[in-house]
Design an enzyme around this catalytic site. Structure first.
Site, PDB file in Angstrom:
ATOM      1  CD  GLU A 150     -47.780  36.090 -15.387  1.00 29.67           C
ATOM      2  OE1 GLU A 150     -48.203  37.055 -14.719  1.00 29.67           O
ATOM      3  OE2 GLU A 150     -47.031  36.226 -16.368  1.00 29.67           O
ATOM      4  CG  ASN A 262     -50.091  41.873 -12.608  1.00 31.03           C
ATOM      5  OD1 ASN A 262     -50.488  41.253 -11.600  1.00 31.03           O
ATOM      6  ND2 ASN A 262     -49.360  41.293 -13.534  1.00 31.03           N
TER       7      ASN A 262
END
Ligand SMILES: *[C@@H]1O[C@H](CO)[C@@H](O)[C@H](O)[C@H]1NC(C)=O
Ligand SMILES: *[C@@H]1O[C@H](CO)[C@@H](O)[C@H](O)[C@H]1NC(C)=O
Length: 380
Positions: A150, A262
């Site tokens: 991430e 994102n």
């Protein structure tokens, strides 16, 4: 019969023939392997070893090839996967199948902990109280790999992990094991590419609209953009589900695809760009600055939202390109010299590429290393 050939010369000749055999084999593999499977990622840079010819002449006392193979098999370092990321399991032979990686003995059997050369630890699975980390003390030769996919926005800063690891595994280029969907350069120009049939202008596959994951930037941009142009949305945000077998065909049917990350971080450029590039769709990217994208992709292969003062100007450009086939076609000029390879899209396959590359790395690298203060590195 060859007259006057000494024993040494004979051996030399055998040696040279043997080496040229290997060389042609390698050339053959280099040219033909990548075409064998759609999912093969770029082959790794071949390790070029200098060869001392006099050492390569087969000597009677050296073990046969079969024996040598067995020996190296046993010497393969053990990579222990401490937990399965998101519990997505796969067969270890997939590393060989998809990436031609076979450099370690792969296991998830914790009984091998004391023998494991490296332990792969998935950051998201670590408990806040660290109670599910491998036991201490660890064997002196063992390296721990911090495995995280991430972006910093979506990283829990669990205290106590700062100085435990030896190696880092992530998408960042400055990670010890850096995993990306690299494009590869064609040795001979490829003129086969044909733009797939398009029946949609702009598409977006999006499931995550949870503001806590940093998606505000892209949602704000999207909400503005959709006032000026129609966007075909697929995925949970549209109340639907795109099956993995529909991913590539649907993507290919769109002229443009919103490759909106994102959150915005250096090198955080995901499969959202590789997908459209590999099928012949133009990615419209939102993420780090254009320059960072140009580290990995040809400048004219994508559109960056920063190329335009606002979403309306971007929409106008896309509408204009919809009517200008010649200009649209130029977005694929790069395909002549560079190839984008489709990535794996089944959900359970998400982490295969990372885990296989960890295996490859520990198979090749024995250096002593310590990753000091991972958070300072990660969040800087
Ligand atoms: C090649 O190997 C031979 C025999 O082991 C050795 O004598 C020679 O110095 C080596 N040459 C090079 C260039 O390493
Ligand atoms: C691995 O890192 C730890 C600290 O992070 C260090 O104490 C240990 O010596 C390192 N071991 C190896 C084999 O690199």
């Amino acid at each position: 019969m060859m007259p006057n050939v000494s024993r040494t010369q004979q051996l030399c000749l055998i040696g040279i023939c043997w080496l040229s055999g290997i060389a042609s084999c390698m050339l053959f593999l280099q040219y033909f392997t990548p075409k064998c499977s759609t999912y093969l990622i770029p082959p790794h840079k071949p390790e070029i070893k200098s060869v001392n010819i006099s050492n390569s002449i087969p000597k009677p006392e050296t073990p046969s090839k079969e024996e040598t193979k067995e020996e190296t098999k046993e010497e393969k370092p053990i990579l222990l996967l401490w937990v399965w990321p998101e519990n997505y399991r796969f067969d270890f032979s997939d590393c060989k199948k998809f990436y031609n990686i076979d450099g370690c003995h792969f296991t998830d059997d914790r009984k091998l902990y004391n023998q494991a050369d490296a332990v792969l630890i998935f950051h998201k699975a670590i408990r806040w109280d660290l109670s599910n980390l491998p036991p201490s003390p660890r064997p002196a030769f063992q390296r721990w790999i911090w495995f995280h996919v991430e972006s910093p926005t979506n990283t829990h800063k669990i205290p106590g992990l700062e100085n435990l690891f030896n190696l880092t595994l992530s998408y960042r280029r400055d990670a010890d094991i850096s995993v990306k969907y690299w494009l590869t350069v064609n040795k001979t120009p490829n003129t086969d590419f044909v733009i797939p049939k398009k029946d949609k202008l702009v598409c977006w596959f999006v499931s995550n609209n949870d503001p806590s994951t940093g998606v505000n930037t892209r949602m704000k941009y999207f909400n503005e953009l959709k006032k000026y142009i129609n966007v075909n949305i697929f995925g949970r945000m549209a109340g639907s589900h795109l099956k993995s077998e529909d991913y590539y065909p649907t993507l290919a049917s769109c002229k443009f695809y919103l490759s909106f990350e994102n959150s915005v971080h250096r090198d955080y450029i995901t499969e959202k760009v590789n997908g459209p590039l590999s099928v012949g769709t133009v990615p419209v990217v939102l993420g780090p600055p254009r320059q960072n994208y140009e580290d990995f992709f040809p400048p004219n292969s994508f559109i960056h939202i920063d190329d335009f003062p606002n979403p309306q100007a971007l929409a106008n450009r896309l509408l204009q390109l919809d009517k200008d086939d010649e200009a649209y076609r130029r977005f694929f000029d790069w395909k002549k010299h560079v190839t984008a390879t489709p990535h794996l899209v089944i959900q359970n396959q998400e982490f295969i590429i990372y885990i296989c590359h960890a295996c490859e790395y520990i198979g090749r690298h024995k250096e002593y290393k310590v990753a000091h203060d991972i958070y300072q590195w990660w969040f800087s």
